[in-house]
Design a protein around this motif. Structure first.
Motif, PDB file in Angstrom:
ATOM      1  N   SER A   1       0.807  -1.214   0.000  1.00  0.00           N
ATOM      2  CA  SER A   1       0.000   0.000   0.000  1.00  0.00           C
ATOM      3  C   SER A   1       0.842   1.268   0.000  1.00  0.00           C
ATOM      4  O   SER A   1       0.476   2.251  -0.653  1.00  0.00           O
ATOM      5  CB  SER A   1      -0.937  -0.002   1.214  1.00  0.00           C
ATOM      6  N   PHE A   2       1.947   1.267   0.737  1.00  0.00           N
ATOM      7  CA  PHE A   2       2.767   2.482   0.848  1.00  0.00           C
ATOM      8  C   PHE A   2       4.253   2.136   0.760  1.00  0.00           C
ATOM      9  O   PHE A   2       5.026   2.416   1.676  1.00  0.00           O
ATOM     10  CB  PHE A   2       2.445   3.212   2.158  1.00  0.00           C
TER      11      PHE A   2
ATOM     12  N   HIS B   1      -5.468   7.437  -9.428  1.00  0.00           N
ATOM     13  CA  HIS B   1      -5.621   6.084  -8.894  1.00  0.00           C
ATOM     14  C   HIS B   1      -5.741   5.107 -10.058  1.00  0.00           C
ATOM     15  O   HIS B   1      -5.125   4.043 -10.067  1.00  0.00           O
ATOM     16  CB  HIS B   1      -6.853   6.031  -7.995  1.00  0.00           C
TER      17      HIS B   1
ATOM     18  N   HIS C   1      -7.140   5.988   2.998  1.00  0.00           N
ATOM     19  CA  HIS C   1      -6.802   5.710   4.400  1.00  0.00           C
ATOM     20  C   HIS C   1      -7.148   6.913   5.256  1.00  0.00           C
ATOM     21  O   HIS C   1      -6.779   8.045   4.924  1.00  0.00           O
ATOM     22  CB  HIS C   1      -5.316   5.378   4.538  1.00  0.00           C
TER      23      HIS C   1
ATOM     24  N   SER D   1      -3.980   9.316   4.121  1.00  0.00           N
ATOM     25  CA  SER D   1      -4.426  10.116   2.972  1.00  0.00           C
ATOM     26  C   SER D   1      -4.698  11.558   3.343  1.00  0.00           C
ATOM     27  O   SER D   1      -4.681  12.442   2.470  1.00  0.00           O
ATOM     28  CB  SER D   1      -5.694   9.505   2.368  1.00  0.00           C
TER      29      SER D   1
ATOM     30  N   THR E   1       1.182   6.240  -3.090  1.00  0.00           N
ATOM     31  CA  THR E   1       0.596   4.984  -2.640  1.00  0.00           C
ATOM     32  C   THR E   1       0.733   3.927  -3.720  1.00  0.00           C
ATOM     33  O   THR E   1       0.650   4.222  -4.921  1.00  0.00           O
ATOM     34  CB  THR E   1      -0.895   5.134  -2.275  1.00  0.00           C
TER      35      THR E   1
END
Length: 308
Positions: free
Chosen positions: A56-57, A218, A243, A247, A255
């Motif tokens: 995710s990160f 995204h 998140h 976020s 991300t």
């Protein structure tokens, strides 16, 4: 006489509804409803995802990321984002935004149809489905195990750029190996809508009172939707913010879920500024269930304030 596959689908849906009425199965979650003028927006759970933090990160400053997760009482190895499907009931329409993951993405997701029954919604009553984007947890619930479109009486709407990206035969080859199944799954499912999809551009009024907002990054054509008609506008954000802490506190961090991380970050910053300035309400697909709240400025960053 109805075709056998239609009869099987009808019996399956009837059985789901009957089971939901008799008792609430383990893992089902209550829906949450808010009024927007004369309409009602209900957030219905599709379960949750299970994602490694490293996916995710991956490019965020790791020391700061770990400290932020610990500060918020979260695990530092795995994220469990909720999946909130917004359903808007107006005087003459029942509008869904995305259709959940279905049965073939993650065992922890795909709970939408059962939870819709518990909330009093019948898939056959859905008049419109509006897609934010084509990722599995938003799209794969379109078709059931019998290769039938679940929301059989609905009209379907998707941004033109997003549709053309996923329908392009070259997209599969262009995707990283770990995401090729995303493209295969999207192409298989969107093929069912080839002759019926309504395509639109950013800024369009997709349906009365529903404004399409360009939140690409995204995915190439990711859309959010501003709902007008209440005392304050409400944004259905999809995955523009994913998140509740990261976020908002660090919107510029890239991300791993954004196809274009740099553009995704720029979109987040622009959107958060608009939401805080306009004092608009927000519902996010992966914010803590039911995903609804407001955005407030906090120094040079922002924070998510959950509704209620």
């Amino acid at each position: 006489m109805a075709p056998l596959n239609l009869k099987r689908r009808t019996l399956l849906q009837a059985g789901m509804a009957a089971a939901a009425t008799a008792m609430m199965p383990m893992g089902l979650r209550q829906a949450n409803a808010i009024e927007i003028g004369d309409a009602v927006l209900t957030s219905v759970s599709d379960g949750n995802l299970v994602l490694p933090v490293s996916f995710s990160f991956p490019d965020a400053p790791q020391d700061e990321l770990m400290a932020l997760l610990v500060k918020n009482g979260l695990a530092t190895d795995t994220l469990l984002p909720d999946c909130n499907v917004p359903i808007l009931k107006t005087a003459d329409r029942l509008i869904m935004f995305d259709v959940g993951a279905g049965a073939n993405f993650m065992p922890s997701a795909g709970k939408l149809i059962d939870n819709m029954a518990d909330a009093g919604f019948d898939p056959a009553d859905v008049t419109d489905v509006v897609f934010t984007h084509g990722h599995p947890d938003h799209l794969w619930g379109l078709v059931d195990d019998f290769d039938e479109v679940v929301f059989s009486n609905a009209r379907f709407h998707m941004g033109r750029t997003e549709w053309e990206f996923w329908r392009n035969p070259g997209t599969i080859d262009a995707m990283p190996e770990e995401r090729k199944t995303f493209a295969v799954g999207a192409q298989n499912r969107l093929a069912f809508l080839e002759d019926t999809i309504n395509l639109f551009e950013p800024g369009a009024e997709v349906l009365p009172g529903i404004e399409a907002v360009d939140t690409s990054g995204h995915t190439p054509g990711h859309m959010s939707f501003m709902i007008h008609g209440g005392s304050d506008p409400l944004l259905i954000a999809g995955d523009a913010m994913t998140h509740f802490a990261i976020s908002f506190e660090y919107p510029a961090w890239p991300t791993g879920s954004d196809q274009d991380p740099e553009k995704g970050a720029a979109t987040r910053l622009r959107l958060l500024d608009r939401l805080a300035t306009d004092k608009a309400s927000l519902t996010g697909y992966h914010l803590p269930e039911p995903g609804e709240g407001k955005v407030e400025r906090e120094g040079s960053a922002y924070r998510f304030v959950a509704a209620g």
